[in-house]
Design an enzyme around this catalytic site. Structure first.
Site, mmCIF file in Angstrom:
data_model
loop_
_atom_site.group_PDB
_atom_site.id
_atom_site.type_symbol
_atom_site.label_atom_id
_atom_site.label_comp_id
_atom_site.label_asym_id
_atom_site.label_seq_id
_atom_site.Cartn_x
_atom_site.Cartn_y
_atom_site.Cartn_z
ATOM 1 N N HIS A 253 0.836 -1.201 0.000
ATOM 2 C CA HIS A 253 0.000 0.000 0.000
ATOM 3 C C HIS A 253 0.868 1.247 0.000
ATOM 4 C CE1 HIS A 253 -3.428 2.515 0.593
ATOM 5 N NE2 HIS A 253 -3.034 2.928 1.780
ATOM 6 N N ASP B 232 -3.693 8.930 3.721
ATOM 7 C CA ASP B 232 -3.882 7.539 3.307
ATOM 8 C C ASP B 232 -5.221 7.421 2.592
ATOM 9 O OD1 ASP B 232 -4.588 4.651 3.421
ATOM 10 O OD2 ASP B 232 -2.708 4.507 4.526
ATOM 11 N N CYS C 203 -4.013 3.127 -5.020
ATOM 12 C CA CYS C 203 -3.364 3.791 -3.887
ATOM 13 C C CYS C 203 -2.148 4.590 -4.345
ATOM 14 C CB CYS C 203 -2.968 2.772 -2.822
ATOM 15 S SG CYS C 203 -1.944 1.410 -3.434
#
Length: 589
Positions: A478, A495, A548
């Protein structure tokens, strides 16, 4: 006195024994009336016999009676058949009487005789009610279970063996029994009533199923770990729920793991799923409805198709999203109330949105020209994976690196580092805040080796003269971003999955403290510094498991210009294309 009579009778008996008609001719003539799964039973004789056969047995019966009358030791291989008065069928004596002159020890000890054991009920005509399975057990061979495809044989198909015993002779056209050279014991096992014959089990198929189950189990464990772990990327995209797509996925056609030129990013790429990407509330609702077993109404399907088509073209959906959805939903009276509430939330957000912000969103969605589209398609098309397409900032971008910018692919370190350097160059030329960007390998090195491991990474650079410092963070699978704003003395963790990064901010703040001692010989006043993780409602969130890296790059793009973060998930396909062109031309649009 009567010896001449005995010789004549013996001659007649031998003549009758040799004149038995062949069994194969009868089998070919009676094949249509035979039962497919009947077994070879030496004690069973069909009900209908040719007239010659009846005449032969009548002669044998007469000879047997004559020999018994005169008291001569005359033996027959079979006992006379008794005709049933009810249906005219012939019933033979039990199998134990057929081997009347042999002992049990002799029967089991011989290597060439078979022991016929029958289980299950039989009908009055001597035929088993249930299909049978032939089981061959040898001393030197493993146990084999084969279905018997033989037809019912007549008594003439049995050859007479020494000692008055009969050995069953199978039909070569229908019997699948493998005849071992060692002793064999044949068992007739009747299946349970009403079940019939089952499909033969294949060992190879069982192995494939186990392998697929193992792959599927590992995939579920990986997805579960990515969904509940603290340092991985949960996958929230909607996959096709049909069984066909699941099998394609287990056969490794839908998922793949790659390594690009030794970088540490794992390319865990879903290649075959499609996602209709809209705004958060509506898309989350559609996700819930897909997971449920209920039917999706036609109006919702029409809305989804419209959204998908416009998202592919890269058009803006926000300004008229609420009107389009509400108009579509009012067409049907049976629309879901929950969906109406979600749409009303979107309408409220759109009304509260200012005109300037809408203009900013429109400016972000610049359309690509035909020449740009062709150039992007060529870069993403087939070709040598190690072909260098762009080189700058001591980095080389190959075709394999560029192809990570395809839809639903994960970005690798090379692409992210190259794009971050483009942001630095853009800020220098266009008068944006002074920007410094660390490599994606910086934080792992700092975390594992401490400050001394990265002490020389800022050689010739004074971090405290910068205004914004960006640190891309790679946490297993990630991507996220840490923004150090030296003007406000704060650290922010961004995030796209809403995870928290307090520990990461603390490590970076300690790095700034050590850097200040080394470069300026002064300590930072840590009481003046703050750090926090951005909440999901404060920044855009990804709606799939592959963007991401794109969100990290766009976070950096907007923040480096001091611009509010207003992009959404549905813009990612266009952003990916723009990034391909920007890397090829080493210039941001």
């Amino acid at each position: 006195m009567y010896r001449w009579l005995v010789r004549i009778l013996g001659t007649i008996f031998r003549f009758c024994d040799r004149s038995v008609p062949p069994a194969r001719a009868l089998l070919k003539r009676r094949r249509s009336d035979s039962t497919l799964f009947s077994t070879v039973d030496t004690d069973e004789i069909p009900a209908k016999r040719p007239r010659l056969d009846c005449f032969i047995h009548q002669v044998k019966n007469s000879l047997y009676n004559a020999a018994s009358l005169f008291g001569f030791p005359f033996q027959l291989t079979t006992k006379p058949m008794v005709t049933s008065a009810c249906n005219g069928t012939r019933n033979v004596a039990p199998s134990g009487e057929v081997f009347s002159n042999s002992s049990s020890c002799e029967l089991t000890g011989s290597g060439s005789w078979n022991n016929m054991l029958k289980l299950g009920n039989k009908s009055p005509n001597g035929i088993s009610d249930y299909p049978k399975i032939r089981v061959t057990v040898t001393r030197d061979q493993p146990r084999r279970v084969l279905p018997s495809f033989g037809f019912t044989l007549n008594s003439e198909g049995c050859n007479r063996r020494p000692g008055g015993r009969r050995h069953s002779k199978g039909n070569p056209e229908s019997s699948l029994m493998w005849k071992p050279q060692e002793q064999a014991v044949t068992e007739m096992i009747s299946e349970e009533s009403g079940k019939g014959l089952r499909r033969p089990h294949c060992t190879v198929e069982e192995g494939v199923q186990k392998e697929e189950r193992e792959k599927y189990r590992k995939l579920l464990e990986r997805l579960k770990e990515s969904g509940h772990g603290n340092s991985v990327c949960p996958v929230t995209s909607n996959y096709h729920s049909s069984q066909r797509s699941q099998m394609d996925t287990l056969k490794t056609k839908g998922w793949g793991e790659e390594q690009n030129h030794g970088v540490k990013t794992t390319q865990f790429v879903p290649k075959q799923y499609r996602l209709v990407e809209t705004r958060g509330p509506l898309c989350s609702l559609r996700s819930e409805k897909r997971c449920s077993k209920g039917k999706i109404t036609d109006t919702e399907t029409m809305v989804g198709i419209r959204f998908e088509n416009e998202s592919r073209r890269g058009y803006q959906l926000e300004p008229d999203l609420s009107e389009e959805v509400s108009a579509r939903l009012r067409l049907g009276s049976g629309s879901n109330g929950l969906l109406r509430r979600k749409v009303s939330i979107i309408e409220t957000k759109e009304k509260n949105c200012s005109g300037k912000e809408r203009d900013r969103r429109t400016d972000d969605l610049l359309e690509l020209t035909e020449d740009m589209e062709k150039e992007i398609s060529n870069a993403l098309g087939h070709g040598p994976q190690d072909e260098i397409l762009s080189s700058a900032f001591k980095l080389r971008i190959t075709r394999g690196d560029i192809q990570t910018l395809k839809n639903y692919h994960w970005l690798n370190d090379e692409v992210i580092n190259f794009y971050m350097n483009l942001l630095v160059e853009r800020n220098k030329k266009q008068g944006y805040p002074a920007l410094h960007v660390f490599s994606t390998f910086f934080y792992p090195k700092l975390k594992s080796g401490g400050y001394q491991a990265v002490k020389r990474w800022t050689k010739g650079v004074n971090l405290f003269e910068q205004e914004i410092i960006l640190v891309p963070i790679h946490r297993k699978v990630h991507w996220s971003l840490v923004v150090i704003d030296l003007r406000k003395k704060c650290l922010k963790y961004l995030d796209s999955m809403g995870q928290k990064g307090h520990r990461i901010c603390e490590i970076l703040l300690q790095y700034l403290q050590d850097e200040s001692k080394t470069k300026r010989n002064s300590d930072l006043n840590l009481l003046e510094w703050t750090h926090h993780s951005m909440k999901p409602h404060e920044i855009p969130q990804q709606l799939n498991g592959s963007d991401c890296g794109m969100f990290t790059c766009k976070y950096a793009d907007y923040i480096s210009r001091d611009k509010p973060i207003t992009f959404t998930q549905h813009q990612m396909p266009l952003f990916r294309k723009k990034m391909v062109w920007e890397i090829l031309h080493q210039q941001l649009l």
